[in-house]
Design a protein around this motif. Structure first.
Motif, mmCIF file in Angstrom:
data_model
loop_
_atom_site.group_PDB
_atom_site.id
_atom_site.type_symbol
_atom_site.label_atom_id
_atom_site.label_comp_id
_atom_site.label_asym_id
_atom_site.label_seq_id
_atom_site.Cartn_x
_atom_site.Cartn_y
_atom_site.Cartn_z
ATOM 1 N N ILE A 72 0.832 -1.205 0.000
ATOM 2 C CA ILE A 72 0.000 0.000 0.000
ATOM 3 C C ILE A 72 0.866 1.254 0.000
ATOM 4 O O ILE A 72 0.613 2.197 -0.753
ATOM 5 C CB ILE A 72 -0.955 -0.007 1.213
ATOM 6 C CG1 ILE A 72 -2.044 -1.057 0.988
ATOM 7 C CG2 ILE A 72 -1.548 1.377 1.467
ATOM 8 C CD1 ILE A 72 -2.862 -1.349 2.212
ATOM 9 N N ASN A 73 1.903 1.259 0.824
ATOM 10 C CA ASN A 73 2.765 2.430 0.890
ATOM 11 C C ASN A 73 3.509 2.637 -0.422
ATOM 12 O O ASN A 73 3.634 3.765 -0.900
ATOM 13 C CB ASN A 73 3.739 2.328 2.066
ATOM 14 C CG ASN A 73 4.313 3.668 2.423
ATOM 15 O OD1 ASN A 73 3.607 4.662 2.436
ATOM 16 N ND2 ASN A 73 5.597 3.709 2.691
ATOM 17 N N ALA A 74 3.978 1.562 -1.030
ATOM 18 C CA ALA A 74 4.665 1.678 -2.322
ATOM 19 C C ALA A 74 3.713 2.243 -3.382
ATOM 20 O O ALA A 74 4.096 3.119 -4.167
ATOM 21 C CB ALA A 74 5.209 0.321 -2.752
ATOM 22 N N GLU A 75 2.471 1.761 -3.389
ATOM 23 C CA GLU A 75 1.480 2.261 -4.348
ATOM 24 C C GLU A 75 1.208 3.743 -4.116
ATOM 25 O O GLU A 75 1.182 4.542 -5.054
ATOM 26 C CB GLU A 75 0.169 1.484 -4.211
ATOM 27 C CG GLU A 75 -0.948 2.038 -5.077
ATOM 28 C CD GLU A 75 -2.297 1.395 -4.805
ATOM 29 O OE1 GLU A 75 -3.308 2.106 -4.944
ATOM 30 O OE2 GLU A 75 -2.342 0.201 -4.471
ATOM 31 N N SER A 79 4.071 5.949 -5.268
ATOM 32 C CA SER A 79 4.298 6.018 -6.718
ATOM 33 C C SER A 79 3.113 6.606 -7.480
ATOM 34 O O SER A 79 3.262 7.030 -8.617
ATOM 35 C CB SER A 79 4.626 4.631 -7.269
ATOM 36 O OG SER A 79 3.508 3.780 -7.163
ATOM 37 N N ASN A 80 1.933 6.617 -6.855
ATOM 38 C CA ASN A 80 0.733 7.094 -7.534
ATOM 39 C C ASN A 80 -0.049 8.039 -6.617
ATOM 40 O O ASN A 80 -0.797 7.587 -5.748
ATOM 41 C CB ASN A 80 -0.150 5.899 -7.921
ATOM 42 C CG ASN A 80 -1.449 6.324 -8.572
ATOM 43 O OD1 ASN A 80 -1.664 7.496 -8.868
ATOM 44 N ND2 ASN A 80 -2.340 5.363 -8.778
ATOM 45 N N PRO A 81 0.087 9.346 -6.815
ATOM 46 C CA PRO A 81 -0.633 10.296 -5.964
ATOM 47 C C PRO A 81 -2.157 10.194 -6.073
ATOM 48 O O PRO A 81 -2.869 10.699 -5.218
ATOM 49 C CB PRO A 81 -0.161 11.667 -6.446
ATOM 50 C CG PRO A 81 0.921 11.436 -7.425
ATOM 51 C CD PRO A 81 0.937 9.991 -7.789
ATOM 52 N N GLN A 82 -2.656 9.507 -7.088
ATOM 53 C CA GLN A 82 -4.094 9.324 -7.255
ATOM 54 C C GLN A 82 -4.616 8.080 -6.525
ATOM 55 O O GLN A 82 -5.818 7.812 -6.538
ATOM 56 C CB GLN A 82 -4.439 9.216 -8.750
ATOM 57 C CG GLN A 82 -4.026 10.426 -9.562
ATOM 58 C CD GLN A 82 -4.603 11.720 -9.016
ATOM 59 O OE1 GLN A 82 -5.764 11.787 -8.654
ATOM 60 N NE2 GLN A 82 -3.771 12.747 -8.939
ATOM 61 N N SER A 83 -3.731 7.348 -5.890
ATOM 62 C CA SER A 83 -4.128 6.155 -5.146
ATOM 63 C C SER A 83 -5.128 6.539 -4.058
ATOM 64 O O SER A 83 -5.001 7.599 -3.435
ATOM 65 C CB SER A 83 -2.891 5.523 -4.492
ATOM 66 O OG SER A 83 -3.279 4.582 -3.517
#
Length: 85
Positions: free
Chosen positions: A18-21, A24-28
């Motif tokens: 979750i933290n990696a996502e 890497s993706n501010p829209q997560s």
């Protein structure tokens, strides 16, 4: 490996994903949120730490089966702490 260790391992692995996502993706949906995990599943996405802990306790009263992560935080960053005397 005990069941508790297995759950803790699952929770930590999911938190890392979750933290990696989020980094890497501010829209997560997890970006800049507090994410609560219980028994290997995301159960809470909160805006503040107090809400995270409160809702996690309601969902899973056994703290050894829960994990919280501040998504988007760089946990490898080094912070120097100075003390004045």
């Amino acid at each position: 490996m005990s069941a508790t260790n297995t759950v803790q391992t699952l929770n930590r692995e999911l938190a890392d994903q979750i933290n990696a996502e989020a980094r890497s993706n501010p829209q997560s949906p997890y970006a800049n949120k507090f994410v609560g995990i219980a028994n290997g599943q995301v159960v809470v996405v909160a805006d503040d730490l107090g809400e995270l802990f409160r809702r996690l306790r309601q969902i899973e009263p056994d703290p050894s089966k829960t994990f919280g992560v501040e998504a988007s935080r760089d946990y490898d960053e080094i912070h120097d702490i100075w003390e004045l005397r």
